[in-house]
Structures are given as C-alpha cells and as structure tokens.
Scaffold this motif. Structure first.
Motif, PDB file in Angstrom:
ATOM      1  N   PRO A 136      20.579   9.375 -80.382  1.00  0.00           N
ATOM      2  CA  PRO A 136      21.263  10.724 -79.947  1.00  0.00           C
ATOM      3  C   PRO A 136      22.788  10.752 -80.471  1.00  0.00           C
ATOM      4  O   PRO A 136      23.499   9.826 -80.716  1.00  0.00           O
ATOM      5  CB  PRO A 136      21.305  10.201 -78.315  1.00  0.00           C
ATOM      6  N   ARG A 137      23.030  11.957 -80.276  1.00  0.00           N
ATOM      7  CA  ARG A 137      24.534  12.229 -80.831  1.00  0.00           C
ATOM      8  C   ARG A 137      25.415  12.158 -79.689  1.00  0.00           C
ATOM      9  O   ARG A 137      25.132  13.010 -78.423  1.00  0.00           O
ATOM     10  CB  ARG A 137      24.371  13.701 -81.388  1.00  0.00           C
ATOM     11  N   TRP A 138      26.359  11.325 -79.799  1.00  0.00           N
ATOM     12  CA  TRP A 138      27.182  11.437 -78.559  1.00  0.00           C
ATOM     13  C   TRP A 138      28.744  11.836 -78.900  1.00  0.00           C
ATOM     14  O   TRP A 138      28.911  11.770 -80.238  1.00  0.00           O
ATOM     15  CB  TRP A 138      27.438   9.790 -78.068  1.00  0.00           C
ATOM     16  N   SER A 139      29.294  11.946 -78.188  1.00  0.00           N
ATOM     17  CA  SER A 139      30.843  11.948 -78.481  1.00  0.00           C
ATOM     18  C   SER A 139      31.420  12.615 -79.771  1.00  0.00           C
ATOM     19  O   SER A 139      31.944  11.925 -80.440  1.00  0.00           O
ATOM     20  CB  SER A 139      31.492  10.584 -78.249  1.00  0.00           C
ATOM     21  N   SER A 150      35.217  11.958 -80.322  1.00  0.00           N
ATOM     22  CA  SER A 150      35.605  10.450 -80.211  1.00  0.00           C
ATOM     23  C   SER A 150      36.584  10.078 -81.350  1.00  0.00           C
ATOM     24  O   SER A 150      37.530   9.726 -81.491  1.00  0.00           O
ATOM     25  CB  SER A 150      34.497   9.355 -79.992  1.00  0.00           C
ATOM     26  N   LEU A 151      36.193  10.818 -82.400  1.00  0.00           N
ATOM     27  CA  LEU A 151      36.983  10.550 -83.896  1.00  0.00           C
ATOM     28  C   LEU A 151      38.412  11.283 -83.782  1.00  0.00           C
ATOM     29  O   LEU A 151      39.340  10.600 -84.151  1.00  0.00           O
ATOM     30  CB  LEU A 151      36.052  11.015 -85.104  1.00  0.00           C
ATOM     31  N   ARG A 191      37.911   1.849 -83.557  1.00  0.00           N
ATOM     32  CA  ARG A 191      38.327   2.951 -84.345  1.00  0.00           C
ATOM     33  C   ARG A 191      37.146   3.386 -85.274  1.00  0.00           C
ATOM     34  O   ARG A 191      36.485   4.473 -85.210  1.00  0.00           O
ATOM     35  CB  ARG A 191      39.269   2.753 -85.339  1.00  0.00           C
ATOM     36  N   ALA A 226      34.132   4.383 -83.236  1.00  0.00           N
ATOM     37  CA  ALA A 226      34.344   6.005 -82.898  1.00  0.00           C
ATOM     38  C   ALA A 226      34.109   6.938 -84.081  1.00  0.00           C
ATOM     39  O   ALA A 226      33.848   8.141 -83.630  1.00  0.00           O
ATOM     40  CB  ALA A 226      35.744   6.164 -82.194  1.00  0.00           C
ATOM     41  N   ALA A 227      34.345   6.573 -85.100  1.00  0.00           N
ATOM     42  CA  ALA A 227      34.072   7.392 -86.174  1.00  0.00           C
ATOM     43  C   ALA A 227      32.886   8.213 -86.389  1.00  0.00           C
ATOM     44  O   ALA A 227      32.916   9.150 -87.039  1.00  0.00           O
ATOM     45  CB  ALA A 227      34.493   6.570 -87.618  1.00  0.00           C
ATOM     46  N   THR A 228      31.864   7.472 -85.892  1.00  0.00           N
ATOM     47  CA  THR A 228      30.554   8.314 -85.772  1.00  0.00           C
ATOM     48  C   THR A 228      30.212   8.776 -84.595  1.00  0.00           C
ATOM     49  O   THR A 228      30.456   8.335 -83.616  1.00  0.00           O
ATOM     50  CB  THR A 228      29.360   7.425 -86.551  1.00  0.00           C
ATOM     51  N   ARG A 229      29.267   9.946 -84.963  1.00  0.00           N
ATOM     52  CA  ARG A 229      28.835  10.498 -83.428  1.00  0.00           C
ATOM     53  C   ARG A 229      27.739   9.998 -82.926  1.00  0.00           C
ATOM     54  O   ARG A 229      26.910  10.091 -81.715  1.00  0.00           O
ATOM     55  CB  ARG A 229      28.269  12.061 -83.689  1.00  0.00           C
ATOM     56  N   HIS A 230      27.021   8.736 -83.617  1.00  0.00           N
ATOM     57  CA  HIS A 230      25.968   8.189 -83.393  1.00  0.00           C
ATOM     58  C   HIS A 230      25.877   7.137 -82.475  1.00  0.00           C
ATOM     59  O   HIS A 230      24.997   6.449 -82.091  1.00  0.00           O
ATOM     60  CB  HIS A 230      25.174   8.155 -84.533  1.00  0.00           C
ATOM     61  N   THR A 231      26.990   6.677 -82.025  1.00  0.00           N
ATOM     62  CA  THR A 231      27.265   5.471 -81.117  1.00  0.00           C
ATOM     63  C   THR A 231      27.599   5.900 -79.636  1.00  0.00           C
ATOM     64  O   THR A 231      28.075   6.854 -79.473  1.00  0.00           O
ATOM     65  CB  THR A 231      28.432   4.510 -81.640  1.00  0.00           C
ATOM     66  N   VAL A 232      27.156   5.029 -78.743  1.00  0.00           N
ATOM     67  CA  VAL A 232      27.542   5.285 -77.637  1.00  0.00           C
ATOM     68  C   VAL A 232      28.773   4.802 -77.005  1.00  0.00           C
ATOM     69  O   VAL A 232      29.022   3.591 -76.955  1.00  0.00           O
ATOM     70  CB  VAL A 232      26.347   4.610 -76.352  1.00  0.00           C
ATOM     71  N   PRO A 233      29.764   5.731 -76.487  1.00  0.00           N
ATOM     72  CA  PRO A 233      31.058   5.274 -76.104  1.00  0.00           C
ATOM     73  C   PRO A 233      31.151   4.125 -75.072  1.00  0.00           C
ATOM     74  O   PRO A 233      31.742   3.438 -74.799  1.00  0.00           O
ATOM     75  CB  PRO A 233      31.714   6.514 -75.870  1.00  0.00           C
ATOM     76  N   ARG A 256      30.942   0.734 -75.981  1.00  0.00           N
ATOM     77  CA  ARG A 256      31.792   0.286 -77.327  1.00  0.00           C
ATOM     78  C   ARG A 256      32.370  -1.057 -77.099  1.00  0.00           C
ATOM     79  O   ARG A 256      32.463  -1.815 -77.918  1.00  0.00           O
ATOM     80  CB  ARG A 256      32.590   1.478 -77.656  1.00  0.00           C
TER      81      ARG A 256
END
Ligand SMILES: Nc1ncnc2c1ncn2[C@@H]1O[C@H](COP(=O)(O)OP(=O)(O)OP(=O)(O)O)[C@@H](O)[C@H]1O
Ligand SMILES: [Mg+2]
Lengths: 293, 343
Positions: free
Chosen positions: A21-24, A27-28, B111, B114-121, B124
């Motif tokens: 799934p696309r999250w956040s 965040s970057l 960091r 967080a660079a990719t949209r595919h991880t769950v914050p 983290r």
C-alpha cells in the motif's frame, strides 16, 4: 526496452496495482526539512544572516549618529526607530548575502546527496526521481522563506532592544503604527522569498550536473552576481527585464500606502518563468542521469 | 513466512534475468552482453576481479544507471520501467555504504525508510531497531555516523537493506571492511535470510566467501560473464586430473596415452616419478561456457579402469589419486592470473 530511466508516475494505473500500500506521500518532505534545518551548516548560514542586522545595530549604536543621506537607505533613521534596523538589513543582504546562502542550499540539493553517495540509496529506496527533485526544490524554497525572515526578525529584535520603537514613516509619506510596520516587514520577506525562487531553480539545475556540491554552489552564486552586474550595464538594457535579479530591489513598493503590487506581480511572473525553464531542465537532466557516485 | 510453503508472489520464473546487458562508458565496454539467470531462493555469488563490471551490472539492475543495450527483469518485472513496484521489495548495498555523516545511525535509517511511499511509518521505529539489532549495532544506534568505523558503516549499510521484508537482496561486497566476526555474522545472516525465502545476490572477489555461503555463482571477467551455474556445476566443470606415482614412468605414459590421456613432463622424486594427466570433465556438463579444450577428452574413463590397465601392463602403482580442480583454480583459469586490473 527503454534505455532511459522513466519518471515516477504517481497515481498511474500501474501504481494502483502495487501490492504494497502507498503510505505517507509527505514523509520524504518531512524528512528533507528535518535534515536541512537540523544540520549545523544551515544553522551557520542563518546565524550569519542574523548577524547582519546585529552588526548594523551595534555599529549605529556605538557611533555618534549617522549623517542624513549617507550609507544604505534607512540607515539614518535607525536611531529614531529601531524597526529600521530590519529594513536596512534586508536591503543590505539582497545583493550578496541572501543569494550566497541560497546558492549554498540550492547547489547542494542533488550534488550533495550524490557526493555523499546517499543519492543511490534514496533512489533504490525508491524515492522516485521526480518526487525527489520536487522535494529537494520545495526544501530549497523553504529556506528561501526562512532566510529573509531570519534577517527581518533578528533586525526587529535587536532594533527594539537598542533603540526606541515608534510609528514608521513610509516612502509615500504616510505614517503607520508598529504592528502594521511588522506586516510590511513580512511582506518584504515574502517579496524576497519570491525573488529567490528563480535562483533556487537555477541552483537545483546546476546541482544535477555535478557530484561536486561546492561547484554547483559557487556556480549558482556567480550566476546571481553576473545577473546583477548585467542589470547595471546600460548596453544590455534590452536584457534587463529578463534578468531574474531585475526586481530584487523593488520591494520598496511594499513601503507605500497603499501597497504598490506591480513590481511584486512582475517579479512573481519572471520567477515563475525561471522556475519553469530551469525546473524542466533539471527534470530532463535528472531523470535520465546515470547515478554512478 | 514458512520456509517450505511457496510464496504466492513468486509467480515469476527467475528472480533476476538479464539479456545482453551492456554498458559502455565512452569507448570502454564495462559490461558486455551479460545474460544473468538468478533462480528464486538461491544465494547467488557474483564473482569477478576488480574492475570486471560487477558494480556497474548491479547499478543497471537497480535502475541507477541505464543500460546501453539489453534488458533487465527483476522479480518478473521489467526494470527500470516498473521500479516503483520492484524496488520496495529489493534491499540493496551498492558499492559500499553511504550515509549522512551528521546524522546518527538510527536517524539515517529513518531517513532512507521515509524516502519511499511504500513503507508504513507506524512500524518504522520498530523496524529500524530490529535492523540495527540484526547487524549488532543496537548500542551505536544514536552515535553520529561520522564517528562510525568502516565496519560499522558496512553493518549499517546492511541494516538499511534489511529495513523491510525483501524478496531480493542485492549486496555488493557486503563483507568489505568487516572483522572476521562480522564476516561470519554476515554469512550467517545471508543464510538465514535465504532460508526464509529471500533471494540473495551477493558480489564478491573473495572466492572462499562465495564458496561458503552461496548455492549458485557467476563469474565476470573483463565485463563478460564467463561462467554461471550452481556451485556444484561450476566445480564439476573444472577438469579433473589423475596423479600417479610410479617408478615405471615410460611404461605408464604409454598406457595413459593409449587411454587418450595426455600427461606432461613427469616430476622425479623419491619412490619414482609423479605423472599428472588431465581427465575429461564428468558427464552432465552444466550450462557454462568453458574452453573447448576441456571438453575434448575421449568420453568417460573411470579411475578404476585406469588403475586396472596400468597394473595389467605391469606398471607399479605406488600412489594414485583423482584430483578435482579447486574452485579457486577454476576462478583463476576463467579470469586470468595477472594482478593488474583488466582495463
Ligand atoms: N563512472 C564511470 N565512468 C567511466 N568508467 C567507469 C565508471 N564506473 C566504472 N567504470 C569502469 O567500468 C569498469 C567496471 O567497473 P565496476 O565498478 O563495475 O567494477 P567492479 O567489478 O565492481 O570492481 P571492484 O571489484 O573493484 O568493485 C571499470 O573498468 C571501470 O573503470
Ligand atoms: Mg565494485
């Protein structure tokens, strides 16, 4: 097979099929701002900017008064009104100090990551090349907002500490109270932030060309100096309206009653043009570039 | 994941598949028509001397550099076109670790995660902690990276590759700069990851390392792929030879020649003469490109037949052994003996 590296296509049909799934999406951006404003170098740049009004205020305070009409505009009014420290410092920092700090930040965007080697790890994360470029530019813009604000706030603070604060006489002759003067100060800071947006785009583009960040920083600063010199040469008059520094000193219009928005609008349009041209160049370069550092 | 159960995601055939992958830097061909085939679940050693094109190949696999020609498929999807589907499932260490020196180890991992949209914050923090733990850096998590030693940076680089669940790990010389303890831990880590179903593609110029942790290997030389297959296959491809100790050198030569075995000059010593003769490679030749000369033997000859013939001819056999070429001999044979880098 495409031999160039295609751009990230957010929201494309393909992206929807991703199992993860696309999250956040932001965040970057958060991380980028945290790294930029968390590192010592950025603080050093901002402290150097804050030192400008402090230096001016202390010098004026220690001297026996500035003869009217000498030194930068507004300088002679400081002893009567501390708020003029901020206006003077902003005026003084436009030609060199602000472009210098913005050059450092914008020139470092991509080249700095390439130089550290972190660029390859951001890209395999994957950050997406277009997304990374946008985030880097947005962070540089954030610095463009913070830098003039730093000068303004440090100026107002030191001015209020060392001199009396009172009503301000505008360039149009009208008199405004200190709270409205503060609003005008923020308007000038906003004007300067817009002024620096084009230079940031140039810095971003230069930063995609090299893995030596100092090179991109220096080149960006040189470009800003050259543009200002060219703006002074009457032989190049046809070029003047196209120079990104052409309206840099036009923020005096923010000190009229009512505010004259013409130069703000022209400036914004010109900067938008620079953003479009150099943003597109940075995009073209960065999305096809081999990351070999 | 259960090690035994098939992963529903693995509907693809090969985890890494390249065809004619080529990279030119100006006139220099750094990678030349490489056809890699990395089967799922394998620990794949990517061997080659310095400058043979390993890192350049890895950069093209990951979409960091574009190929001059050829195709790359990772996890059954074309790269770099579908990088946003592929790369979240790939952990990588490319040409050494690289970090923000002014951030702590943990902050660096935050960091990059967080660079990719595919991880769950939300997970983290826990994932960073676990990855640091896996590489033995838990105690140095809050130290700035500029104060890390080379081996600590290397470990942090591996931790970054382990941040999320990965179907493929691409590790470019992961044990570079590690102490013997660290090297052993990495080997152990790689094995346990492979056991859990992760395919590991690991480049190295250390043969012993590949020998100890890999199931498959490929050898690069001068930008070209000169051998590829399972480690067992690669060993078998290496020619075998017989070593014979006898006082009756001349007679033995005649017998061996009669069997189609050619032996070079003997080596006189106490108790007779040592003769060496190359055997033809064993059956089931694997899919490797080998020198034609090694396959030119005359069919299969069994060791016991040779001894029987020798004895029948009256040769006194004082010592007899069939020796396989070691993997190292093979590596040197494939990549050349010289110390100088190729280009
Ligand atoms: N950016 C570059 N520009 C020009 N040539 C390059 C570049 N990067 C690599 N090369 C050349 O490509 C060839 C392969 O380099 P590569 O880094 O892939 O080797 P390697 O197998 O990873 O070596 P090592 O074991 O030393 O890491 C070398 O001859 C090198 O000189
Ligand atoms: Mg390498």
């Amino acid at each position: 097979m495409p031999s160039s590296i295609p751009a990230d296509i957010p929201g494309s049909a393909r992206t929807q099929k991703v199992a993860v799934p696309r999250w956040s999406g932001l965040s970057l951006m958060q991380s980028e701002l945290k790294v930029l404003f968390g590192r010592r170098r950025t603080w050093a740049l901002l402290l150097a900017l804050a030192a400008i009004p402090i230096l001016i205020a202390v010098a004026v305070r220690l001297s026996s008064g500035v003869p009217s009409g000498r030194g930068p505009a507004f300088l002679d009014r400081i002893t009567q009104n501390g708020l003029f420290v901020a206006f003077t410092a902003m005026l003084v920092s436009v030609p060199l100090f602000l472009p210098l700090t913005v050059g450092v930040v914008a020139g470092d965007t991509i080249a700095g990551e390439a130089n550290m080697g972190t660029l390859r790890y951001l890209l395999v994360a994957p950050a997406g090349r277009v997304r990374l470029l946008l985030v880097k530019y947005a962070a540089a813009l954030a610095f463009c907002i913070v830098a003039p604000l730093t000068v303004a706030l440090a100026g107002a603070a030191i001015g209020a500490a060392l001199f009396p604060v009172g009503p301000v006489t505008l360039l149009s002759g009208d008199v405004i109270q200190p709270p409205e003067a503060a609003v005008r100060m923020l308007l000038i800071a906003a004007y300067m932030a817009v002024s620096l947006a084009g230079l940031s785009a140039i810095g971003l583009f230069l930063s995609t060309l090299t893995v030596v960040p100092v090179g991109a920083m220096a080149a960006t600063v040189v470009v800003s100096v050259v543009s200002q010199i060219a703006d002074q040469l009457p032989q190049l008059e046809w070029l003047h309206p196209w120079l990104f520094s052409h309206y840099w000193l036009g923020f005096g219009d923010m000190l009229r009653q009512p505010v004259l928005w013409d130069s703000f609008a022209s400036n914004a349009l010109l900067q938008a043009g620079y953003i479009a041209v150099f943003g597109a160049s940075a995009y073209a370069r960065f999305t096809t570039k081999d990351v070999l550092s | 994941m259960n090690p035994g159960s098939p992963d529903p995601k693995k509907r693809y055939g090969l985890t890494i598949e390249t065809h004619g992958l080529t990279k030119k830097f100006g006139h220099q061909v750094a990678v030349d028509g490489v056809d890699l085939a990395v089967p799922p679940g394998s620990v794949f050693g990517f061997l080659g001397p310095n400058g043979s094109g390993k890192t350049t190949t890895i950069r093209m696999l990951l979409g960091l550099a574009s190929a001059s020609s050829g195709t790359v498929n990772l996890l059954g999807m074309e790269m770099p076109g579908r990088f946003h589907e592929v790369l979240p499932r790939v952990g990588a260490l490319v040409e050494g670790p690289a970090f923000y020196p002014f951030l702590s180890g943990a902050a660096n991992l935050h960091r990059l995660d967080a660079a990719t949209r595919h991880t769950v914050p939300a997970t983290r923090g826990a994932r960073v902690e676990r990855a640091l733990d896996q590489v033995g850096l838990a105690h140095a998590a809050n130290k700035r990276v500029h104060a890390y030693s080379l081996g600590m940076k290397q470990r942090l680089g591996i931790a970054n590759a382990l941040l999320s669940h990965r179907d493929l790990l691409v590790l470019d010389e992961p044990t570079n700069g590690l102490d013997p303890q660290g090297t052993r831990e990495v080997r152990h880590l790689v094995r346990s990851l492979a056991h859990n179903g992760t395919t590991v593609f690991v480049s190295s110029h250390l043969l012993a390392e590949v020998d100890q942790m890999c199931t498959h290997a490929a050898v690069m030389s001068n930008g070209k792929l000169v051998a590829q297959g399972s480690l067992a296959d690669l060993r078998r491809t290496g020619s075998a030879r017989v070593r014979l100790l006898t006082p009756d050198g001349g007679q033995a030569r005649t017998v061996l020649a009669g069997l189609g075995l050619d032996c070079g000059a003997g080596d006189a010593q106490a108790g007779g003469e040592t003769l060496l003769a190359a055997l033809a490679p064993a059956s089931g030749a694997p899919s490797t490109r080998t020198d034609a000369s090694q396959q030119a033997g005359s069919g299969e000859i069994l060791a016991e037949d040779i001894v029987a013939r020798l004895v029948a001819a009256g040769v006194r056999v004082r010592g007899f052994a069939v020796e396989r070429e070691s993997l190292e001999d093979r590596f040197v044979a494939l990549t050349g003996e010289g110390f100088d880098v190729a280009q």
